[in-house]
Design an enzyme around this catalytic site. Structure first.
Site, PDB file in Angstrom:
ATOM      1  N   GLY A 120       1.141   5.291   2.929  1.00 12.98           N
ATOM      2  CA  GLY A 120       2.377   4.835   2.302  1.00 12.98           C
ATOM      3  C   GLY A 120       3.191   5.991   1.723  1.00 12.98           C
ATOM      4  N   ASP A 132     -24.845   9.602   9.947  1.00 15.28           N
ATOM      5  CA  ASP A 132     -23.765  10.183  10.748  1.00 15.28           C
ATOM      6  C   ASP A 132     -22.663   9.160  11.046  1.00 15.28           C
ATOM      7  OD1 ASP A 132     -24.266  12.833  11.130  1.00 15.28           O
ATOM      8  OD2 ASP A 132     -25.466  12.555  12.945  1.00 15.28           O
ATOM      9  N   TYR A 134     -15.369  -4.455   6.842  1.00 14.23           N
ATOM     10  CA  TYR A 134     -14.008  -3.923   7.050  1.00 14.23           C
ATOM     11  C   TYR A 134     -13.548  -4.215   8.487  1.00 14.23           C
ATOM     12  CZ  TYR A 134     -10.524  -0.070   7.405  1.00 14.23           C
ATOM     13  OH  TYR A 134      -9.391   0.707   7.594  1.00 14.23           O
ATOM     14  N   GLY A 160       0.847  -1.204   0.000  1.00 14.44           N
ATOM     15  CA  GLY A 160       0.000   0.000   0.000  1.00 14.44           C
ATOM     16  C   GLY A 160       0.874   1.242   0.000  1.00 14.44           C
ATOM     17  N   GLY A 161       2.068   1.117  -0.583  1.00 14.26           N
ATOM     18  CA  GLY A 161       3.090   2.161  -0.490  1.00 14.26           C
ATOM     19  C   GLY A 161       2.807   3.407  -1.302  1.00 14.26           C
ATOM     20  N   THR A 162       1.755   3.389  -2.137  1.00 15.02           N
ATOM     21  CA  THR A 162       1.437   4.584  -2.926  1.00 15.02           C
ATOM     22  C   THR A 162       0.180   5.288  -2.411  1.00 15.02           C
ATOM     23  OG1 THR A 162       0.179   3.190  -4.430  1.00 15.02           O
ATOM     24  CG2 THR A 162       2.458   3.693  -5.052  1.00 15.02           C
TER      25      THR A 162
HETATM   26  P1  NDP Z   1      -5.232   4.224   0.399  1.00 15.03           P
HETATM   27  O1  NDP Z   1      -6.564   3.858  -0.135  1.00 15.03           O
HETATM   28  O2  NDP Z   1      -4.767   5.622   0.271  1.00 15.03           O
HETATM   29  O3  NDP Z   1      -4.131   3.288  -0.245  1.00 15.03           O
HETATM   30  C1  NDP Z   1      -4.335   1.928  -0.323  1.00 15.03           C
HETATM   31  C2  NDP Z   1      -3.058   1.315  -0.817  1.00 15.03           C
HETATM   32  O4  NDP Z   1      -3.253  -0.105  -0.818  1.00 15.03           O
HETATM   33  C3  NDP Z   1      -2.692   1.716  -2.241  1.00 15.03           C
HETATM   34  O5  NDP Z   1      -1.287   1.814  -2.365  1.00 15.03           O
HETATM   35  C4  NDP Z   1      -3.223   0.544  -3.062  1.00 15.03           C
HETATM   36  O6  NDP Z   1      -2.517   0.361  -4.263  1.00 15.03           O
HETATM   37  C5  NDP Z   1      -2.955  -0.598  -2.108  1.00 15.03           C
HETATM   38  N1  NDP Z   1      -3.810  -1.746  -2.396  1.00 15.03           N
HETATM   39  C6  NDP Z   1      -5.160  -1.805  -2.308  1.00 15.03           C
HETATM   40  N2  NDP Z   1      -5.594  -3.025  -2.721  1.00 15.03           N
HETATM   41  C7  NDP Z   1      -4.475  -3.732  -3.066  1.00 15.03           C
HETATM   42  C8  NDP Z   1      -4.252  -5.031  -3.579  1.00 15.03           C
HETATM   43  N3  NDP Z   1      -5.270  -5.871  -3.825  1.00 15.03           N
HETATM   44  N4  NDP Z   1      -2.983  -5.411  -3.835  1.00 15.03           N
HETATM   45  C9  NDP Z   1      -1.943  -4.581  -3.614  1.00 15.03           C
HETATM   46  N5  NDP Z   1      -2.084  -3.339  -3.113  1.00 15.03           N
HETATM   47  C10 NDP Z   1      -3.341  -2.917  -2.859  1.00 15.03           C
HETATM   48  O7  NDP Z   1      -5.223   3.749   1.917  1.00 15.03           O
HETATM   49  P2  NDP Z   1      -4.652   4.479   3.206  1.00 15.03           P
HETATM   50  O8  NDP Z   1      -3.264   4.902   2.974  1.00 15.03           O
HETATM   51  O9  NDP Z   1      -5.686   5.442   3.666  1.00 15.03           O
HETATM   52  O10 NDP Z   1      -4.686   3.280   4.255  1.00 15.03           O
HETATM   53  C11 NDP Z   1      -3.524   2.527   4.579  1.00 15.03           C
HETATM   54  C12 NDP Z   1      -3.862   1.627   5.748  1.00 15.03           C
HETATM   55  O11 NDP Z   1      -4.260   2.422   6.847  1.00 15.03           O
HETATM   56  C13 NDP Z   1      -5.002   0.659   5.463  1.00 15.03           C
HETATM   57  O12 NDP Z   1      -4.683  -0.604   6.000  1.00 15.03           O
HETATM   58  C14 NDP Z   1      -6.173   1.274   6.195  1.00 15.03           C
HETATM   59  O13 NDP Z   1      -7.083   0.290   6.589  1.00 15.03           O
HETATM   60  C15 NDP Z   1      -5.496   1.937   7.366  1.00 15.03           C
HETATM   61  N6  NDP Z   1      -6.205   3.052   7.971  1.00 15.03           N
HETATM   62  C16 NDP Z   1      -6.576   4.146   7.216  1.00 15.03           C
HETATM   63  C17 NDP Z   1      -7.242   5.179   7.823  1.00 15.03           C
HETATM   64  C18 NDP Z   1      -7.651   6.400   7.046  1.00 15.03           C
HETATM   65  O14 NDP Z   1      -8.292   7.277   7.633  1.00 15.03           O
HETATM   66  N7  NDP Z   1      -7.324   6.515   5.770  1.00 15.03           N
HETATM   67  C19 NDP Z   1      -7.589   5.172   9.251  1.00 15.03           C
HETATM   68  C20 NDP Z   1      -7.091   4.008   9.951  1.00 15.03           C
HETATM   69  C21 NDP Z   1      -6.463   2.999   9.314  1.00 15.03           C
HETATM   70  P3  NDP Z   1      -3.198   0.883  -5.661  1.00 15.03           P
HETATM   71  O15 NDP Z   1      -3.258   2.347  -5.552  1.00 15.03           O
HETATM   72  O16 NDP Z   1      -2.266   0.382  -6.706  1.00 15.03           O
HETATM   73  O17 NDP Z   1      -4.554   0.238  -5.707  1.00 15.03           O
END
Ligand code: NDP
Length: 323
Positions: free
Chosen positions: A20, A279, A144, A14-16
């Site tokens: 990440g 909400d 989720y 999820g590095g992008t």
């Molecule tokens: P984003 O939606 O911004 O990013 C998700 C990342 O996961 C992207 O890099 C995406 O790659 C990758 N990804 C999704 N599906 C796949 C797959 N099948 N295979 C490989 N890579 C995949 O998420 P966030 O940065 O917001 O979230 C990161 C983590 O933090 C998650 O685990 C989330 O549950 C957790 N979190 C987030 C919160 C928030 O408020 N955002 C709050 C608390 C926890 P690509 O772009 O190529 O699809």
């Protein structure tokens, strides 16, 4: 020239995404990486982690010693409400593939990501790390939530069977640059930022916030969370989750959040609240006492500054942002 010996290869799944990219910014542009660390940021284009063979190929390619596991199907309230089955199944598959492959490749430590929105719906406040499994989650995002709760259960099972340190962190609501600003699926901060941007372009004199504006939330800036992730990877060696959240006193209402975003845009119109829209949970106040004990001096960016920076980022980057 003597090159430093790489002893740690850290793979960030999820590095992008939102979190990440913030970790990437911290280790690459703010010079936080240590000489012995090699950081790799991957996403679904490189490997679909729903697919076990693709996951194995990824690990074969990089041979990580450490994993920060962020990849997940993620979305705001309205996206979750309509897609619980997908949120459940996709996240269960991704998490099982990552943890089992990490075990098979002898990864020393995995830090996965839970969320404060998976906590029990009916609970006392503040919620702490010991209360995650104490009752059903809010019905809006049960898919989720149960997939995320299973991550913690799986970590405990790996530890019991094999003694490995697969752990997790529990962030509150995250926002910042590189968030998902798609109006259908976004979390509340990026959704409001995108909608204010449109309202300003149209010169609208009224802005409608979905819901009553009364729910309370804690928000963490993605760059603060990124620093805490790096600290956890290096210093936190317990399997039990740790909450990464701002202090309880920094909880704000959705109305205050909307006003803050309006101010950052210099929006002068009227705010209205559509009380016919959902909400979600009225609050989910989390305690960061465990974090504060281990890291008493950490300074969070003020919410005003972090919101203003994110609004600026969106104004500059909305052509490339996820919309
Ligand atoms: P984003 O939606 O911004 O990013 C998700 C990342 O996961 C992207 O890099 C995406 O790659 C990758 N990804 C999704 N599906 C796949 C797959 N099948 N295979 C490989 N890579 C995949 O998420 P966030 O940065 O917001 O979230 C990161 C983590 O933090 C998650 O685990 C989330 O549950 C957790 N979190 C987030 C919160 C928030 O408020 N955002 C709050 C608390 C926890 P690509 O772009 O190529 O699809």
């Amino acid at each position: 020239v003597v090159l430093p010996r790489m002893t740690k290869v850290i793979l960030v799944t999820g590095g992008t995404g939102l979190v990440g990219s913030a970790i990437r910014q911290i280790v690459e542009t703010q010079n936080e990486a240590l000489p012995e660390e090699k950081w790799i940021f991957t996403n679904s284009k490189e490997a679909d982690l729903n697919d076990v063979q693709a996951t194995r190929d990824l690990f074969e390619k990089y041979k990580p010693t450490h994993v920060i596991h962020l990849a997940a199907m993620v979305g705001g309230l309205f996206h979750n409400m309509n897609n619980n089955l997908d949120f459940l199944r996709k996240n269960i598959h991704i998490n099982d593939n990552i943890l089992e492959t990490s075990f098979q490749f002898n990864v020393k430590k995995v830090v996965s990501c839970l969320s404060t929105c998976i906590f029990p719906d009916k609970t006392s406040f503040p919620i702490n790390e010991t209360m995650i499994h104490n009752g059903p989650p809010h019905p809006s995002n049960f898919g989720y939530s149960y997939a995320k709760r299973l991550l913690d259960i799986t970590n405990q099972a790996y530890h019991q069977k094999h003694g490995v340190i697969f752990t997790s962190v529990v962030p509150c609501n995250v926002f910042g640059p590189h968030d998902n600003f798609d109006l259908q699926n976004a979390h509340v901060v990026p959704a409001l930022i995108h909608r204010f941007h449109i309202a300003l372009e149209k010169g609208a004199d009224k802005f409608v916030v979905l819901g009553s504006g009364k729910p309370l939330r804690q928000f963490i800036y993605s760059l603060d969370l990124a620093k805490l992730f790096v600290w956890v990877l290096r210093n936190y060696n317990d399997v039990e989750p740790i909450i990464l959240s701002v202090d309880e006193k920094d909880e704000i209402t959705i109305r205050q959040l909307a006003e803050m975003i309006a101010k950052s845009f210099n929006y002068q119109g009227i705010l209205e609240f559509d009380t016919s829209a959902a909400d979600g949970q009225i609050k989910k106040t989390a305690s960061n006492v465990k974090l504060r004990k281990l890291l008493p001096n950490f300074k969070f960016t003020s919410l005003e500054t972090a919101i203003a920076d994110t609004v600026e980022w969106f104004k500059k980057n909305n052509k490339q942002a996820r919309l």
